[in-house]
Write a protein that holds these residues in place. Structure first.
Motif, PDB file in Angstrom:
ATOM      1  N   ILE A  74      -6.743 -26.412 -35.185  1.00 22.26           N
ATOM      2  CA  ILE A  74      -7.062 -24.991 -35.119  1.00 22.26           C
ATOM      3  C   ILE A  74      -6.945 -24.356 -36.497  1.00 22.26           C
ATOM      4  CG2 ILE A  74      -6.290 -22.762 -34.233  1.00 22.26           C
ATOM      5  CD1 ILE A  74      -7.733 -24.292 -32.134  1.00 22.26           C
ATOM      6  N   ARG A  75      -5.886 -24.694 -37.214  1.00 21.25           N
ATOM      7  CA  ARG A  75      -5.676 -24.104 -38.540  1.00 21.25           C
ATOM      8  C   ARG A  75      -6.753 -24.537 -39.521  1.00 21.25           C
ATOM      9  NH1 ARG A  75       0.892 -25.167 -38.863  1.00 21.25           N
ATOM     10  NH2 ARG A  75       1.516 -23.429 -37.500  1.00 21.25           N
ATOM     11  N   ARG A  76      -7.124 -25.806 -39.453  1.00 24.48           N
ATOM     12  CA  ARG A  76      -8.129 -26.313 -40.397  1.00 24.48           C
ATOM     13  C   ARG A  76      -9.514 -25.752 -40.127  1.00 24.48           C
ATOM     14  NH1 ARG A  76      -5.515 -31.297 -39.626  1.00 24.48           N
ATOM     15  NH2 ARG A  76      -7.136 -31.912 -38.146  1.00 24.48           N
ATOM     16  N   SER A  77      -9.759 -25.335 -38.886  1.00 25.73           N
ATOM     17  CA  SER A  77     -11.102 -24.838 -38.544  1.00 25.73           C
ATOM     18  C   SER A  77     -11.439 -23.561 -39.300  1.00 25.73           C
ATOM     19  CB  SER A  77     -11.202 -24.593 -37.033  1.00 25.73           C
ATOM     20  OG  SER A  77     -10.411 -23.478 -36.647  1.00 25.73           O
ATOM     21  N   GLY A  78     -10.417 -22.757 -39.616  1.00 28.29           N
ATOM     22  CA  GLY A  78     -10.666 -21.504 -40.318  1.00 28.29           C
ATOM     23  C   GLY A  78     -11.355 -20.467 -39.459  1.00 28.29           C
ATOM     24  N   ILE A  79     -11.343 -20.663 -38.154  1.00 33.71           N
ATOM     25  CA  ILE A  79     -12.016 -19.752 -37.217  1.00 33.71           C
ATOM     26  C   ILE A  79     -10.992 -19.196 -36.250  1.00 33.71           C
ATOM     27  CG2 ILE A  79     -13.778 -19.580 -35.408  1.00 33.71           C
ATOM     28  CD1 ILE A  79     -15.216 -21.889 -36.761  1.00 33.71           C
ATOM     29  N   ASP A  80     -11.116 -17.917 -35.965  1.00 33.03           N
ATOM     30  CA  ASP A  80     -10.209 -17.278 -35.015  1.00 33.03           C
ATOM     31  C   ASP A  80     -10.603 -17.692 -33.602  1.00 33.03           C
ATOM     32  OD1 ASP A  80      -8.345 -15.724 -33.801  1.00 33.03           O
ATOM     33  OD2 ASP A  80      -9.454 -13.831 -34.020  1.00 33.03           O
ATOM     34  N   MET A  81      -9.832 -18.554 -32.992  1.00 34.08           N
ATOM     35  CA  MET A  81     -10.159 -19.061 -31.662  1.00 34.08           C
ATOM     36  C   MET A  81      -8.888 -19.144 -30.819  1.00 34.08           C
ATOM     37  SD  MET A  81     -10.687 -23.134 -32.387  1.00 34.08           S
ATOM     38  CE  MET A  81     -11.753 -22.839 -33.801  1.00 34.08           C
ATOM     39  N   PRO A  82      -9.038 -19.145 -29.497  1.00 38.43           N
ATOM     40  CA  PRO A  82      -7.868 -19.239 -28.618  1.00 38.43           C
ATOM     41  C   PRO A  82      -7.057 -20.491 -28.912  1.00 38.43           C
ATOM     42  CG  PRO A  82      -9.825 -18.657 -27.365  1.00 38.43           C
ATOM     43  CD  PRO A  82     -10.291 -19.017 -28.738  1.00 38.43           C
ATOM     44  N   ILE A  83      -5.749 -20.351 -28.887  1.00 39.95           N
ATOM     45  CA  ILE A  83      -4.871 -21.467 -29.217  1.00 39.95           C
ATOM     46  C   ILE A  83      -5.006 -22.617 -28.227  1.00 39.95           C
ATOM     47  CG2 ILE A  83      -2.884 -20.661 -27.905  1.00 39.95           C
ATOM     48  CD1 ILE A  83      -2.829 -22.259 -31.413  1.00 39.95           C
ATOM     49  N   HIS A  84      -5.437 -22.297 -26.979  1.00 40.96           N
ATOM     50  CA  HIS A  84      -5.534 -23.356 -25.971  1.00 40.96           C
ATOM     51  C   HIS A  84      -6.603 -24.383 -26.322  1.00 40.96           C
ATOM     52  CE1 HIS A  84      -9.337 -22.082 -24.086  1.00 40.96           C
ATOM     53  NE2 HIS A  84      -8.918 -20.850 -24.261  1.00 40.96           N
ATOM     54  N   LEU A  85      -7.564 -24.012 -27.185  1.00 44.04           N
ATOM     55  CA  LEU A  85      -8.576 -24.988 -27.586  1.00 44.04           C
ATOM     56  C   LEU A  85      -7.957 -26.136 -28.365  1.00 44.04           C
ATOM     57  CD1 LEU A  85     -11.655 -22.800 -28.649  1.00 44.04           C
ATOM     58  CD2 LEU A  85     -11.383 -24.214 -26.606  1.00 44.04           C
ATOM     59  N   GLY A  86      -6.787 -25.883 -28.955  1.00 44.85           N
ATOM     60  CA  GLY A  86      -6.117 -26.946 -29.687  1.00 44.85           C
ATOM     61  C   GLY A  86      -5.728 -28.111 -28.803  1.00 44.85           C
ATOM     62  N   ARG A  87      -5.583 -27.868 -27.504  1.00 40.61           N
ATOM     63  CA  ARG A  87      -5.224 -28.953 -26.585  1.00 40.61           C
ATOM     64  C   ARG A  87      -6.306 -30.027 -26.524  1.00 40.61           C
ATOM     65  NH1 ARG A  87      -3.203 -25.014 -21.629  1.00 40.61           N
ATOM     66  NH2 ARG A  87      -1.488 -24.012 -22.782  1.00 40.61           N
ATOM     67  N   LEU A  88      -7.527 -29.633 -26.881  1.00 43.34           N
ATOM     68  CA  LEU A  88      -8.615 -30.610 -26.883  1.00 43.34           C
ATOM     69  C   LEU A  88      -8.442 -31.639 -27.988  1.00 43.34           C
ATOM     70  CD1 LEU A  88     -11.697 -28.248 -26.361  1.00 43.34           C
ATOM     71  CD2 LEU A  88     -10.595 -29.677 -24.640  1.00 43.34           C
ATOM     72  N   CYS A  89      -7.631 -31.314 -28.979  1.00 37.84           N
ATOM     73  CA  CYS A  89      -7.522 -32.164 -30.170  1.00 37.84           C
ATOM     74  C   CYS A  89      -6.161 -32.835 -30.301  1.00 37.84           C
ATOM     75  CB  CYS A  89      -7.808 -31.334 -31.426  1.00 37.84           C
ATOM     76  SG  CYS A  89      -9.426 -30.550 -31.426  1.00 37.84           S
ATOM     77  N   GLU A  90      -5.454 -33.005 -29.204  1.00 40.04           N
ATOM     78  CA  GLU A  90      -4.102 -33.569 -29.260  1.00 40.04           C
ATOM     79  C   GLU A  90      -4.079 -35.092 -29.209  1.00 40.04           C
ATOM     80  OE1 GLU A  90      -1.968 -31.729 -26.108  1.00 40.04           O
ATOM     81  OE2 GLU A  90      -1.796 -29.779 -27.118  1.00 40.04           O
ATOM     82  N   ALA A  91      -5.214 -35.723 -28.933  1.00 40.22           N
ATOM     83  CA  ALA A  91      -5.242 -37.189 -28.872  1.00 40.22           C
ATOM     84  C   ALA A  91      -5.351 -37.767 -30.277  1.00 40.22           C
ATOM     85  CB  ALA A  91      -6.434 -37.655 -28.026  1.00 40.22           C
ATOM     86  N   PRO A  92      -4.479 -38.710 -30.647  1.00 39.58           N
ATOM     87  CA  PRO A  92      -4.543 -39.325 -31.985  1.00 39.58           C
ATOM     88  C   PRO A  92      -5.842 -40.104 -32.178  1.00 39.58           C
ATOM     89  CG  PRO A  92      -2.437 -39.751 -30.920  1.00 39.58           C
ATOM     90  CD  PRO A  92      -3.335 -39.197 -29.873  1.00 39.58           C
ATOM     91  N   LEU A  93      -6.194 -40.337 -33.426  1.00 39.98           N
ATOM     92  CA  LEU A  93      -7.374 -41.137 -33.735  1.00 39.98           C
ATOM     93  C   LEU A  93      -7.166 -42.575 -33.275  1.00 39.98           C
ATOM     94  CD1 LEU A  93      -8.183 -39.872 -37.348  1.00 39.98           C
ATOM     95  CD2 LEU A  93      -9.272 -39.188 -35.198  1.00 39.98           C
TER      96      LEU A  93
END
Length: 357
Positions: free
Chosen positions: A108-127
């Motif tokens: 979320i922080r790296r996106s530089g876009i103001d977005m709901p914090i819950h969208l960060g849950r989509l990115c919790e899986a490691p590479l």
């Protein structure tokens, strides 16, 4: 706990023929489906699948016919002809790392876009490591191949409840593996689509389209070609985002052109201010209301002539005359009458207020 993604039908460019001796394949659950490596996937499938024990003969026949109408596509591999491949594939542990909330927050922080914090849950899986990625793709496509083999043995006249349940489970297990690949690559979608965000294309819309493109890329990727999935997915997502932006821009241009042809006051300055999504949708809403006040033929002609609604191209007077069964001159008269009505209605609607909002 892994986030569950909605199942989507697999799509592929290569298929494999049924295995030799497939006609003798028994409609029973193979032993490798009960291996520990499939525990999580089976547990999720148990919560999704509906047992067919209570299904009547007619219901089983109906489900069999429906299943036969639905292709099961996959990316083939020469190893799939090995009758012991199931045991080999699921004997080696996948060792997926647990999800981490800090990964989502960082995305979320790296996106530089103001977005709901819950969208960060989509990115919790490691590479995924290269080995994990290879295993997931091979397992997913093998499960789909096995489902396709059993599908080829279905007989509507003698429906098999056991075989139908087995096909459903194999597809559900394949979807579980597909979802693990998708989850691990969602940060890639974030990083690409944010570059296409502008006043006319919101991050949410581009993100939704990007995720669909990612799923499509997973289903078409040939895991045996020796390069990483992210290389292929980047091109697919970027191309999809660019096409989305271009198509939306073309749609806006066509609609603005239609409004200008109706003599509505849309100056260059007004069009620039109309970049606001809120104003633009309100203007289109009012135009839709005005069109609804026309009779059926007038509405059809205006939409076809200005490529509005479902019409993807501008229709000629002659083509509309052929469709309506009237002369070309009659279509011209109906168009002129509709335009006069719209101009009168535009005079009653205070469109100027849109410019001050």
């Amino acid at each position: 706990m892994a986030t569950k993604l909605a199942p989507a039908p697999a799509t592929a460019t290569k298929k494999t023929a049924p295995q030799p001796g497939a006609s003798k394949l028994r409609a029973r659950r193979p032993a490798w489906l009960n291996m520990d490596e499939l525990n999580d996937a089976n547990h999720e499938a148990d919560g999704m699948l509906v047992p067919l024990a209570a299904a009547t003969s007619d219901e089983l026949k109906s489900r069999t016919k429906r299943r036969l109408r639905e292709e099961i596509d996959f990316i083939s591999n020469p190893d799939f002809g090995d009758t012991d491949l199931g045991k080999k594939l699921f004997a080696e542990p996948l060792k997926l790392a647990p999800r981490k909330a800090e990964l989502g927050i960082a995305a979320i922080r790296r996106s530089g876009i103001d977005m709901p914090i819950h969208l960060g849950r989509l990115c919790e899986a490691p590479l995924l490591t290269p080995e994990q990625e290879q295993m997931l793709f091979q397992r997913m496509n093998y499960l789909l191949q096995q489902a396709a083999v059993h599908r080829s043995l279905l007989n509507p006249s003698r429906p098999s409840r056991v075989r139908l349940e087995l096909i459903d489970r194999l597809i559900a297990l394949a979807s579980w593996h597909r979802d693990r690949i998708v989850e691990a690559n969602l940060r890639l979608v974030f990083s690409i689509v944010k570059k296409f965000v502008n006043p006319n294309n919101s991050f949410d819309d581009l993100l939704s389209d990007g995720i669909v493109a990612l799923i499509r890329a997973v289903e078409k990727f040939d895991f045996d070609r020796g390069f990483r999935f992210s290389t292929y997915a980047t091109q697919v997502i970027r191309r999809n985002s660019y096409r989305t932006v271009v198509l939306k821009q073309q749609e806006r241009q066509k609609t603005v052109g239609g409004l200008q042809d109706m003599d509505l006051d849309l100056t260059d300055e007004g069009r620039e201010s109309a970049i606001s999504e809120k104003r633009w949708h309100e203007l289109r809403s009012r135009l839709s209301v005005m069109l609804n006040d026309l009779d059926r033929r007038e509405k059809f002609i205006i939409r076809a002539r200005f490529s509005l609604g479902a019409h993807r191209k501008v229709h000629t007077l002659q083509s509309l005359a052929n469709r309506l069964g009237v002369s070309k001159e009659r279509v011209r008269q109906l168009e002129r009458r509709a335009m006069d009505k719209l101009r009168a209605m535009a005079g009653d609607v205070n469109l100027a207020e849109l410019e001050t909002q």
